[in-house]
Design a protein around this motif. Structure first.
Motif, PDB file in Angstrom:
ATOM      1  N   SER A   8      36.706  38.885 -39.666  1.00 15.01           N
ATOM      2  CA  SER A   8      36.395  38.075 -38.488  1.00 15.01           C
ATOM      3  C   SER A   8      35.270  38.710 -37.676  1.00 15.01           C
ATOM      4  O   SER A   8      34.362  38.025 -37.193  1.00 15.01           O
ATOM      5  N   LEU A   9      35.310  40.041 -37.534  1.00 20.03           N
ATOM      6  CA  LEU A   9      34.280  40.766 -36.794  1.00 20.03           C
ATOM      7  C   LEU A   9      32.912  40.600 -37.464  1.00 20.03           C
ATOM      8  O   LEU A   9      31.919  40.303 -36.818  1.00 20.03           O
ATOM      9  N   HIS A  10      32.892  40.739 -38.773  1.00 19.11           N
ATOM     10  CA  HIS A  10      31.635  40.580 -39.522  1.00 19.11           C
ATOM     11  C   HIS A  10      31.095  39.156 -39.387  1.00 19.11           C
ATOM     12  O   HIS A  10      29.890  38.950 -39.231  1.00 19.11           O
ATOM     13  N   ARG A  11      31.997  38.190 -39.445  1.00 20.95           N
ATOM     14  CA  ARG A  11      31.588  36.789 -39.313  1.00 20.95           C
ATOM     15  C   ARG A  11      30.972  36.538 -37.935  1.00 20.95           C
ATOM     16  O   ARG A  11      29.963  35.842 -37.816  1.00 20.95           O
ATOM     17  N   ASP A  12      31.566  37.130 -36.915  1.00 24.26           N
ATOM     18  CA  ASP A  12      31.050  36.941 -35.558  1.00 24.26           C
ATOM     19  C   ASP A  12      29.658  37.574 -35.384  1.00 24.26           C
ATOM     20  O   ASP A  12      28.800  37.023 -34.700  1.00 24.26           O
ATOM     21  N   LEU A  14      27.422  37.922 -37.783  1.00 21.73           N
ATOM     22  CA  LEU A  14      26.494  37.039 -38.507  1.00 21.73           C
ATOM     23  C   LEU A  14      26.247  35.741 -37.744  1.00 21.73           C
ATOM     24  O   LEU A  14      25.117  35.236 -37.709  1.00 21.73           O
ATOM     25  N   THR A  15      27.295  35.217 -37.123  1.00 26.33           N
ATOM     26  CA  THR A  15      27.153  33.995 -36.316  1.00 26.33           C
ATOM     27  C   THR A  15      26.203  34.246 -35.154  1.00 26.33           C
ATOM     28  O   THR A  15      25.309  33.442 -34.868  1.00 26.33           O
ATOM     29  N   LEU A  16      26.384  35.384 -34.494  1.00 27.34           N
ATOM     30  CA  LEU A  16      25.540  35.733 -33.357  1.00 27.34           C
ATOM     31  C   LEU A  16      24.082  35.900 -33.785  1.00 27.34           C
ATOM     32  O   LEU A  16      23.164  35.448 -33.100  1.00 27.34           O
ATOM     33  N   ARG A  17      23.848  36.538 -34.922  1.00 28.53           N
ATOM     34  CA  ARG A  17      22.482  36.681 -35.431  1.00 28.53           C
ATOM     35  C   ARG A  17      21.887  35.292 -35.724  1.00 28.53           C
ATOM     36  O   ARG A  17      20.739  35.023 -35.393  1.00 28.53           O
ATOM     37  N   SER A  18      22.675  34.415 -36.322  1.00 29.45           N
ATOM     38  CA  SER A  18      22.195  33.061 -36.644  1.00 29.45           C
ATOM     39  C   SER A  18      21.842  32.277 -35.388  1.00 29.45           C
ATOM     40  O   SER A  18      20.827  31.582 -35.339  1.00 29.45           O
ATOM     41  N   GLN A  19      22.681  32.400 -34.361  1.00 27.15           N
ATOM     42  CA  GLN A  19      22.417  31.701 -33.103  1.00 27.15           C
ATOM     43  C   GLN A  19      21.122  32.190 -32.470  1.00 27.15           C
ATOM     44  O   GLN A  19      20.349  31.391 -31.925  1.00 27.15           O
ATOM     45  N   GLN A  20      20.879  33.483 -32.553  1.00 22.40           N
ATOM     46  CA  GLN A  20      19.626  34.019 -32.017  1.00 22.40           C
ATOM     47  C   GLN A  20      18.417  33.481 -32.786  1.00 22.40           C
ATOM     48  O   GLN A  20      17.378  33.195 -32.203  1.00 22.40           O
ATOM     49  N   HIS A  21      18.569  33.322 -34.092  1.00 19.66           N
ATOM     50  CA  HIS A  21      17.479  32.759 -34.895  1.00 19.66           C
ATOM     51  C   HIS A  21      17.176  31.323 -34.472  1.00 19.66           C
ATOM     52  O   HIS A  21      16.014  30.912 -34.418  1.00 19.66           O
ATOM     53  N   GLY A  41      19.325  42.844 -33.611  1.00 22.29           N
ATOM     54  CA  GLY A  41      19.720  44.224 -33.890  1.00 22.29           C
ATOM     55  C   GLY A  41      20.804  44.748 -32.963  1.00 22.29           C
ATOM     56  O   GLY A  41      21.374  45.801 -33.200  1.00 22.29           O
ATOM     57  N   HIS A  42      21.093  43.989 -31.900  1.00 20.95           N
ATOM     58  CA  HIS A  42      22.125  44.421 -30.943  1.00 20.95           C
ATOM     59  C   HIS A  42      23.414  43.598 -31.080  1.00 20.95           C
ATOM     60  O   HIS A  42      24.307  43.687 -30.240  1.00 20.95           O
ATOM     61  N   GLU A  43      23.503  42.800 -32.137  1.00 20.16           N
ATOM     62  CA  GLU A  43      24.665  41.915 -32.298  1.00 20.16           C
ATOM     63  C   GLU A  43      25.978  42.688 -32.420  1.00 20.16           C
ATOM     64  O   GLU A  43      26.992  42.295 -31.834  1.00 20.16           O
ATOM     65  N   ALA A  44      25.959  43.774 -33.189  1.00 17.06           N
ATOM     66  CA  ALA A  44      27.201  44.541 -33.391  1.00 17.06           C
ATOM     67  C   ALA A  44      27.719  45.122 -32.078  1.00 17.06           C
ATOM     68  O   ALA A  44      28.934  45.160 -31.835  1.00 17.06           O
ATOM     69  N   ASN A  45      26.798  45.577 -31.216  1.00 15.08           N
ATOM     70  CA  ASN A  45      27.204  46.091 -29.892  1.00 15.08           C
ATOM     71  C   ASN A  45      27.937  45.009 -29.102  1.00 15.08           C
ATOM     72  O   ASN A  45      28.995  45.249 -28.517  1.00 15.08           O
TER      73      ASN A  45
END
Length: 203
Positions: A8-12, A14-21, A41-45
């Motif tokens: 779930s954490l990994h999916r979130d 990736l979702t956040l990176r996609s939304q930024q794109h 690059g700050h999505e994991a934080n």
């Protein structure tokens, strides 16, 4: 951490990176009235803070707040796009633009577009919790490597230590200011040694 939560954490992230794109593409096509400061690059934080965040915790952000705001409202991308287009349906009714977005109901209490301004605000929130409400929840403060050069950074550490507040400061370092690298403008600051000088926990 179990596999399901890790997935779930990994999916979130990736979702956040996609939304930024998506937002970045809209900027490139001049489809936004206000262009936010992206946080690739700050999505994991941002996701890590969201996963650790408890009810009654407080989050205080900087002008580069888009990743955290999206993380706390991951199913409402359109609200942010509307905010950047100054529409009433925006996350802040189209009134805050990009550098001052807040979401009080989710714990994002304050966002500052002024360098280092959010240190004193977060300190005030954490002192209030400690001295006046006996609230043991955390105040999480986001800062960049540039704001760390401001005097208010050291003052916040000193006063926070004095009152033993539950203040967590996250320093995001992308090595860039407006147009210069850290190496071009100053020598490296050893944050760990600053923390040791003030007897503050450091990770």
């Amino acid at each position: 951490m179990n596999k399901s939560k890790l997935k779930s954490l990994h999916r979130d992230v990736l979702t956040l990176r996609s939304q930024q794109h998506v937002i970045n593409e809209l900027m490139k096509r001049n489809k936004l009235k206000i262009n936010p400061h992206m946080a690739f690059g700050h999505e994991a934080n941002a996701i890590a803070v969201k996963y650790c965040f408890k009810k009654n915790d407080s989050l205080v952000l900087t002008h580069r707040n888009v990743a955290y705001n999206l993380a706390f409202e991951k199913k409402n991308l359109k609200k942010f796009i509307d905010e950047f287009n100054l529409k009433k349906n925006g996350i802040n009714n189209g009134k805050n633009g990009s550098m001052n977005m807040i979401n009080v109901s989710k714990g994002i209490k304050y966002t500052s577009s002024i360098l280092g301004n959010n240190f004193s605000i977060a300190l005030g929130i954490s002192i209030h919790k400690k001295l006046f409400t006996n609230n043991k929840n955390f105040t999480i403060l986001l800062s960049g490597d540039g704001a760390m050069e401001e005097g208010s950074f050291n003052e916040t550490l000193i006063v926070s230590r004095k009152f033993s507040t539950n203040l967590i400061i996250i320093i995001e370092n992308n090595d860039f200011a407006m147009a210069s690298t850290i190496r071009q403008r100053r020598k490296n600051i050893k944050i760990k040694k600053i923390a040791q000088a003030y007897d503050i926990n450091y990770l």
